[in-house]
Design an enzyme around this catalytic site. Structure first.
Site, PDB file in Angstrom:
ATOM      1  N   CYS A  48       0.865  -1.173   0.000  1.00 43.68           N
ATOM      2  CA  CYS A  48       0.000   0.000   0.000  1.00 43.68           C
ATOM      3  C   CYS A  48       0.906   1.228   0.000  1.00 43.68           C
ATOM      4  CB  CYS A  48      -0.863  -0.036   1.258  1.00 43.68           C
ATOM      5  SG  CYS A  48      -1.484   1.584   1.734  1.00 43.68           S
TER       6      CYS A  48
ATOM      7  N   GLU B  34       9.762   0.678 -11.378  1.00 44.75           N
ATOM      8  CA  GLU B  34       8.482   0.926 -12.061  1.00 44.75           C
ATOM      9  C   GLU B  34       7.324   1.209 -11.102  1.00 44.75           C
ATOM     10  OE1 GLU B  34       7.645  -2.174 -14.901  1.00 44.75           O
ATOM     11  OE2 GLU B  34       8.910  -1.218 -16.388  1.00 44.75           O
TER      12      GLU B  34
ATOM     13  N   GLU C 203      15.320  -0.138 -19.495  1.00 47.59           N
ATOM     14  CA  GLU C 203      14.948  -1.513 -19.848  1.00 47.59           C
ATOM     15  C   GLU C 203      14.362  -1.531 -21.244  1.00 47.59           C
ATOM     16  OE1 GLU C 203      12.100  -3.503 -17.383  1.00 47.59           O
ATOM     17  OE2 GLU C 203      13.024  -2.822 -15.532  1.00 47.59           O
TER      18      GLU C 203
ATOM     19  N   CYS D 134      -4.498   2.266  -3.807  1.00 42.28           N
ATOM     20  CA  CYS D 134      -4.915   1.331  -2.767  1.00 42.28           C
ATOM     21  C   CYS D 134      -6.087   1.941  -2.013  1.00 42.28           C
ATOM     22  CB  CYS D 134      -3.746   1.062  -1.817  1.00 42.28           C
ATOM     23  SG  CYS D 134      -4.247   0.138  -0.354  1.00 42.28           S
TER      24      CYS D 134
HETATM   25  C1  GLA Z   1       9.278  -4.427 -16.413  1.00 42.72           C
HETATM   26  C2  GLA Z   1       9.962  -4.696 -15.096  1.00 42.72           C
HETATM   27  C3  GLA Z   1      10.964  -5.801 -15.171  1.00 42.72           C
HETATM   28  C4  GLA Z   1      10.448  -6.934 -16.017  1.00 42.72           C
HETATM   29  C5  GLA Z   1      10.126  -6.417 -17.387  1.00 42.72           C
HETATM   30  C6  GLA Z   1       9.676  -7.498 -18.334  1.00 42.72           C
HETATM   31  O1  GLA Z   1       9.905  -3.475 -17.157  1.00 42.72           O
HETATM   32  O2  GLA Z   1      10.581  -3.568 -14.575  1.00 42.72           O
HETATM   33  O3  GLA Z   1      11.216  -6.256 -13.865  1.00 42.72           O
HETATM   34  O4  GLA Z   1       9.307  -7.468 -15.425  1.00 42.72           O
HETATM   35  O5  GLA Z   1       9.085  -5.505 -17.272  1.00 42.72           O
HETATM   36  O6  GLA Z   1       9.348  -6.975 -19.582  1.00 42.72           O
END
Ligand code: GLA
Ligand code: GLA
Length: 693
Positions: free
Chosen positions: A114, A149, A306, A157
């Site tokens: 939460c 993320e 990423e 929540c």
């Molecule tokens: C997100 C998350 C990662 C992983 C990727 C997979 O970006 O931050 O931990 O789960 O997706 O695509």
């Protein structure tokens, strides 16, 4: 960007917990072979680092930090707070998040916390502090990766702790004055007035439509609650290691979090980008996201934190990237201002929810095609070292306001089909095709650097921000505003106008646009309404008169879908009319000369036919370099990054045909990737031309 690493960053998330220690050394050596310069470590390490409330285990991470240091690989060290361990959840079950229906989400995935929980926040900052104190001086440490993320899986929540936090937030916002809240929420409607803050709950599932003011404040609050988690960790890190830059990985153009507010507290903006290889226009939306990331950082280089080397595992159908696509899309991020290309993840997992997600080191190991591509790309990126730190200039801006986005997409509006991101993307797509690089700006931005400002939708706009736009046009700027704009103020109240009888739409944008909107006329699904442009009518009449006129081929009649409006031009002139249906003969698009500038209003959704309006409006914003304009429409994306001494023209061929560059390549230009002057660009090929300034 990150002072401890030179050039462009290359690397991935590394999840060493998933492997025996004997593998770590092999991984570090392979990373070195692949030219990896930075790894992201510890994103999901909480359970390992803190096996019980008063038990810590850093020894394994010590060894990893030293290992990477010995291989010359920098570490983007995570604070590991995105997935609390099982012991924590059982000890503090109240920290699990609750949905609007009252369902408490279980342990067993990730992000099960939460955001308002003081227990979670305390545990998270304690962990961040322990990590910072232990590794703050470590030579491998280059960047703090706060959490992971925010808003992935859980953005809000509805538990009692969140409810109390919401009330605290509301008291602050309304100066502890319940009358102000009642006014803001329009609470006289449906007998919703409160006599005390204590009566307020989150907008849980209710019998019918929930108060839109409450929902809007809830969205603001939920973004702020996660922001408070981020800031709590950031504060600790800045206290212990003020010199180490911090970031948190964003999720591209995401609705739930007001990234303008977040980015202000980041040293480096970073993004996780997952364009779908199955979507032939995915690179356009990707470009839009990258332009946003650059803009969030005020134009500074950002970091691709990423991307998938090939397929992801979380779509219904997970199509891999072709080798060319992988290279092209990676270099696209650099073209649009990224100073690093990072991935999820380094070594493909053998177990767990993401075992079918691609990785830099695939299940096939060093014998695989994927691995060869990993090594090859590392070599290529090293050739672009000098590009790091260079900037991109733009003269076109798109206004993006999260508050307006949230208010726009509320329920019980004239049409449920209006979606801001789609609207922005349809305008952006044209700019992309013409090779205009776009900056995104918040609604209160200084607009003076721009020749053209676009507001595909500004449903909610304050009187002050509307004045900014008016002043901008008055002073010579070009502005294009899309339908259903200028409707409400920051409270989501319809703008009332000065004399109190109701000023009509588009509220404070009426003068600058020179139009009055009488009523909205949404277009039912599957239908369209034809529109004709005055310029086309005139030219066809001229052609009819001219003896030797000839047709230049078939032109599809422009049409509107989804939305149209009954509007009248006050001072504006009609640029296009509706030619059928209830609005036949009425203006559809207008243009208003205002002061030294010009403002267009587009009262309908023209889809790709918005081209006719934007082509005219963006005229003052010259596409630069000339190479970019000569390659417009060719499918080749051109972006220029500039340092003090050089320009770097990134040419990215998203098409499936070779493109001849011929004379478009400037004298003396060399492709940094090949060392020679290119004559053509292969299908899905890339060139990075270095040109002296
Ligand atoms: C997100 C998350 C990662 C992983 C990727 C997979 O970006 O931050 O931990 O789960 O997706 O695509
Ligand atoms: C019903 C309700 C009214 C109002 C209208 C709107 O008739 O009784 O209060 O909500 O619908 O169409």
């Amino acid at each position: 960007m990150i002072t401890r690493v030179e050039g462009l960053l290359y690397g991935a998330d590394y999840n060493p917990e998933q492997w025996p220690e004997s593998v770590w050394k092999q991984d570090a050596n392979l990373m070195r072979d692949a030219g990896v310069t930075m790894v992201t470590l510890g994103v999901f390490s909480w359970a390992r680092l803190q096996p019980a409330e008063n038990e810590w285990d850093f020894a394994w991470l010590d060894r990893l930090m030293d290992l990477f240091d010995s291989r010359g690989i920098a570490v983007d060290l995570a604070t590991a707070t995105a997935s609390p361990p099982a012991w924590f959840v059982r000890q503090y079950p109240e920290t699990l998040p609750v949905t609007a229906d009252g369902v408490r989400l279980e342990f067993g995935s990730r992000q099960h916390y939460c955001p308002s929980s003081p227990v979670y926040r305390e545990a998270a900052t304690k962990l961040a502090r322990a990590i910072a104190e232990r590794y703050g001086e470590h030579p491998a440490l280059a960047l703090w990766h706060i959490h992971n993320e925010y808003g992935d899986h859980v953005t809000e929540c509805f538990c009692d702790v969140s409810a109390a936090d919401f009330r605290r937030w509301l008291r602050e916002r309304y100066g502890d004055d319940i009358a102000q809240l009642n006014f803001a929420w329009g609470a006289e409607f449906w007998s919703q007035r409160y006599s005390d803050f204590a009566q307020i709950e989150p907008p849980r599932t209710a019998p019918g439509p929930v108060n839109p003011g409450q929902l809007l404040d809830w969205r603001r609050f939920s973004s702020d609650a996660l922001l408070a988690c981020f800031l709590a960790e950031r504060t600790v890190l800045k206290e212990v290691t003020p010199e180490i830059p911090v970031t948190t990985n964003f999720m591209s153009m995401m609705k739930d979090l007001d990234y303008w507010k977040w980015a202000a507290h980041e040293d480096v903006v970073s993004d996780d980008a997952y364009p779908d290889p199955a979507d032939s226009s995915a690179h356009v939306q990707a470009a839009m996201n990258y332009d946003l990331m650059r803009s969030l950082g005020g134009g500074k280089p950002w970091l691709l934190m990423e991307q998938a080397p090939s397929a992801v595992s979380w779509r219904a159908v997970n199509v891999p990237k072709t080798p060319d696509q992988r290279r092209l899309w990676s270099l696209q991020t650099v073209a649009r201002g990224a100073d690093g290309v990072m991935h999820f993840q380094w070594r493909a997992s053998r177990a767990g929810a993401e075992k079918f997600h691609s990785a830099l080191l695939p299940h096939g190991g060093t014998q695989s095609r994927g691995w060869r591509e990993t090594v090859k790309f590392g070599e290529e990126l090293a050739k672009l070292t000098e590009v790091a730190g260079s900037r991109i200039e733009s003269t076109v801006a798109i206004v993006l306001d999260w508050n307006s986005w949230w208010a726009l997409e509320a329920e019980d509006h004239p049409s449920a089909r209006v979606r801001l991101k789609e609207q922005i993307l349809s305008w952006y797509s044209l700019l992309h095709r013409w090779n205009h690089v776009v900056d995104f700006v918040p609604p209160d931005a200084d607009l003076s650097p721009y020749k053209v400002v676009l507001a595909p939708n500004l449903y909610s706009v304050s009187t002050e921000n509307a004045s900014r736009l008016s002043d901008y046009v008055y002073g010579g700027g070009y502005l294009v505003v899309g339908y259903f704009s200028g409707i409400v103020d920051e409270l989501d109240h319809i703008h009332q106008g000065v004399d109190g009888t109701g000023g009509g739409y588009p509220g404070p944008l009426k003068d600058v646009l020179g139009v009055a909107v009488d009523e909205w006329w949404p277009i039912p699904d599957g239908r369209s309404v034809e529109v004709s442009f005055v310029a086309d009518e005139e030219s066809s009449q001229a052609k009819k008169k001219h003896k030797h006129s000839y047709s230049i081929g078939y032109h599809r009649t422009p049409s509107a879908v989804r939305w149209s409006e009954w509007i009248g031009a006050t001072t504006a002139r009609a640029v296009a009319h509706y030619t059928e249906g209830a609005l036949k003969g009425r203006p559809a698009v207008t243009c208003n000369d205002f002061g030294e500038g010009r403002a267009w209003y587009v009262s309908c959704d023209l889809g790709g036919d918005i081209e006719k309006v934007l082509a005219e409006a963006v005229r003052p914003a010259v596409v630069w370099p000339s190479l970019a304009s000569s390659l417009a429409f060719s499918g080749v994306e051109v972006v220029c990054r500039s340092s003090e001494s050089h320009h770097y023209y990134f040419l990215l061929n998203h098409g499936d045909k070779q493109v001849d560059l011929g004379s478009a390549v400037p004298f003396g230009a060399v492709n940094l990737l090949t060392g020679s002057r290119p004559a053509h660009l292969a299908a899905q090929g890339v060139a990075v031309l270095k040109v002296g300034r």
